[in-house]
Design an enzyme around this catalytic site. Sequence first.
Site, PDB file in Angstrom:
ATOM      1  N   ASP A 194      -9.896   5.335  -3.208  1.00  0.00           N
ATOM      2  CA  ASP A 194      -8.798   4.960  -3.631  1.00  0.00           C
ATOM      3  C   ASP A 194      -9.438   5.714  -4.852  1.00  0.00           C
ATOM      4  O   ASP A 194     -10.717   6.255  -5.302  1.00  0.00           O
ATOM      5  CB  ASP A 194      -8.302   4.052  -3.622  1.00  0.00           C
ATOM      6  CG  ASP A 194      -8.341   3.349  -5.038  1.00  0.00           C
ATOM      7  OD1 ASP A 194      -9.896   2.740  -5.299  1.00  0.00           O
ATOM      8  OD2 ASP A 194      -7.726   3.074  -6.111  1.00  0.00           O
ATOM      9  N   GLU A 254       1.116  -1.121  -0.094  1.00  0.00           N
ATOM     10  CA  GLU A 254      -0.259   0.089  -0.069  1.00  0.00           C
ATOM     11  C   GLU A 254       0.885   0.888   0.048  1.00  0.00           C
ATOM     12  O   GLU A 254       0.357   1.888  -1.034  1.00  0.00           O
ATOM     13  CB  GLU A 254      -0.633   0.249   1.131  1.00  0.00           C
ATOM     14  CG  GLU A 254      -1.895  -0.613   1.001  1.00  0.00           C
ATOM     15  CD  GLU A 254      -2.912  -1.462  -0.212  1.00  0.00           C
ATOM     16  OE1 GLU A 254      -3.073   0.329  -0.910  1.00  0.00           O
ATOM     17  OE2 GLU A 254      -3.600  -2.161  -0.872  1.00  0.00           O
ATOM     18  N   TYR A 300      -6.769   6.023   3.531  1.00  0.00           N
ATOM     19  CA  TYR A 300      -7.418   4.936   2.264  1.00  0.00           C
ATOM     20  C   TYR A 300      -6.469   3.867   2.706  1.00  0.00           C
ATOM     21  O   TYR A 300      -6.748   2.856   2.547  1.00  0.00           O
ATOM     22  CB  TYR A 300      -6.723   4.951   1.217  1.00  0.00           C
ATOM     23  CG  TYR A 300      -5.952   4.364  -0.020  1.00  0.00           C
ATOM     24  CD1 TYR A 300      -7.455   3.971  -0.104  1.00  0.00           C
ATOM     25  CD2 TYR A 300      -4.918   3.973   0.302  1.00  0.00           C
ATOM     26  CE1 TYR A 300      -6.807   2.014  -0.861  1.00  0.00           C
ATOM     27  CE2 TYR A 300      -4.856   2.939  -0.504  1.00  0.00           C
ATOM     28  CZ  TYR A 300      -5.533   2.184  -0.697  1.00  0.00           C
ATOM     29  OH  TYR A 300      -4.934   1.018  -1.669  1.00  0.00           O
ATOM     30  N   CYS A 307     -24.817   1.526 -15.383  1.00  0.00           N
ATOM     31  CA  CYS A 307     -23.955   2.507 -15.074  1.00  0.00           C
ATOM     32  C   CYS A 307     -24.851   4.033 -15.748  1.00  0.00           C
ATOM     33  O   CYS A 307     -25.444   4.004 -16.898  1.00  0.00           O
ATOM     34  CB  CYS A 307     -22.653   2.188 -16.390  1.00  0.00           C
ATOM     35  SG  CYS A 307     -21.684   4.093 -16.307  1.00  0.00           S
ATOM     36  N   CYS A 351     -12.812  -0.249 -15.802  1.00  0.00           N
ATOM     37  CA  CYS A 351     -13.370   1.563 -15.594  1.00  0.00           C
ATOM     38  C   CYS A 351     -12.097   3.083 -16.056  1.00  0.00           C
ATOM     39  O   CYS A 351     -11.918   3.434 -14.595  1.00  0.00           O
ATOM     40  CB  CYS A 351     -14.111   1.955 -15.060  1.00  0.00           C
ATOM     41  SG  CYS A 351     -15.067   3.653 -14.715  1.00  0.00           S
ATOM     42  N   CYS A 365     -16.088  -0.091 -21.753  1.00  0.00           N
ATOM     43  CA  CYS A 365     -16.873  -0.203 -20.840  1.00  0.00           C
ATOM     44  C   CYS A 365     -18.098  -1.875 -21.776  1.00  0.00           C
ATOM     45  O   CYS A 365     -18.910  -2.092 -20.816  1.00  0.00           O
ATOM     46  CB  CYS A 365     -18.537   1.073 -21.531  1.00  0.00           C
ATOM     47  SG  CYS A 365     -17.414   2.316 -21.165  1.00  0.00           S
ATOM     48  N   CYS A 424     -17.994  -4.257 -19.283  1.00  0.00           N
ATOM     49  CA  CYS A 424     -18.274  -3.830 -17.914  1.00  0.00           C
ATOM     50  C   CYS A 424     -18.578  -4.291 -16.744  1.00  0.00           C
ATOM     51  O   CYS A 424     -19.950  -5.089 -18.152  1.00  0.00           O
ATOM     52  CB  CYS A 424     -18.076  -2.687 -17.620  1.00  0.00           C
ATOM     53  SG  CYS A 424     -18.811  -1.987 -15.835  1.00  0.00           S
TER      54      CYS A 424
END
Length: 307
Positions: free
Chosen positions: A146, A45, A128, A217, A201, A208, A211
């Site tokens: 995030d 991280e 985060y 969406c 995305c 898309c 997706c």
Amino acid sequence: MTAMTAPPETPALLHDPVIDWFGDHARDLPWRRPEAGPWGVMVSEFMLQQTPVSRVLPVYEQWLARWPRPADLAAEPPGEAVRAWGRLGYPRRALRLHAAASAITELHGGEVPRDHARLLALPGVGEYTAAAVASFAYGQRHAVLDTNVRRVFARAVSGAQYPPNATTAAERKLARALLPESEPVAARWAAATMELGALVCTARTPECARCPISAHCAWRAAGSPEHDGPPRRTQSYAGTDRQVRGKLLAVLREAIDPVPQAVLDTVWDEPVQRARALDGLVADGLVEPLADGWYRLPLSTPAPASG
DNA sequence: AAGGCGTGGGA
DNA sequence: TTCCCAAGCCT
């Protein structure tokens, strides 16, 4: 003012497709393997803050091989962390990770804390990262917001191409509203929404067609309108102090022994800016000044500056 | 609470 | 080539 639509009546409508998609398409990243443990998750991280996965991978592997536990890192000088950080960028992260390892060793018995508040208190751990470690390493239920997740929610729910420049209270509220009730499902959801933003995305050219929630969406439904808010913040680099700092630190990373001023002077020809950059590195604790104009990576941790 | 803070790859 | 962007944090 970005239009924020209300959360869907049934957020569960989004959960299954995204989590199922994650099951099929999740990347096999080393920090997602069980053997990574909480420390591996935390290291990843830190490294992934503003840095792409592809560049983190090799450094992560070397780091964990050398410092498999927080105490191993804490036992070495902070300069070694800065050196091992290599060219990942934002080297203050290396210093903060070293300081976090020290705090974990001194305050938490060498174990990465599970508690969000204790995570947040560690150097270099913000909202985060605390949520990410608690969720990914310990399976807890936290809204993990995030840049990927913010973009997915901006499009799928709010109908905007991009989220606001700074995270808003409305975004946090939305993220909490969308969080699955079940703790393990919530943790899965956090990882899945991040991965969806990272792989499908995406900022520039979202795919898309691939997706799992394109049918739901809001941005697609609105005809994929262009971003119309305030311009997104961009950062200049060439000619800035940051570039000079990078060049100075690169010299010191490569050098085992202390480096004389004269060598540092060769990296930038404008003396005022060069001196300002070096002073900044010293003030940040990234560089340790010795006598007679010699410099090296820090052997000791300076008192934290405030102001 | 804006702005500083690295670096490199892809479009 | 230039521009944009990449799992933020801190002051």
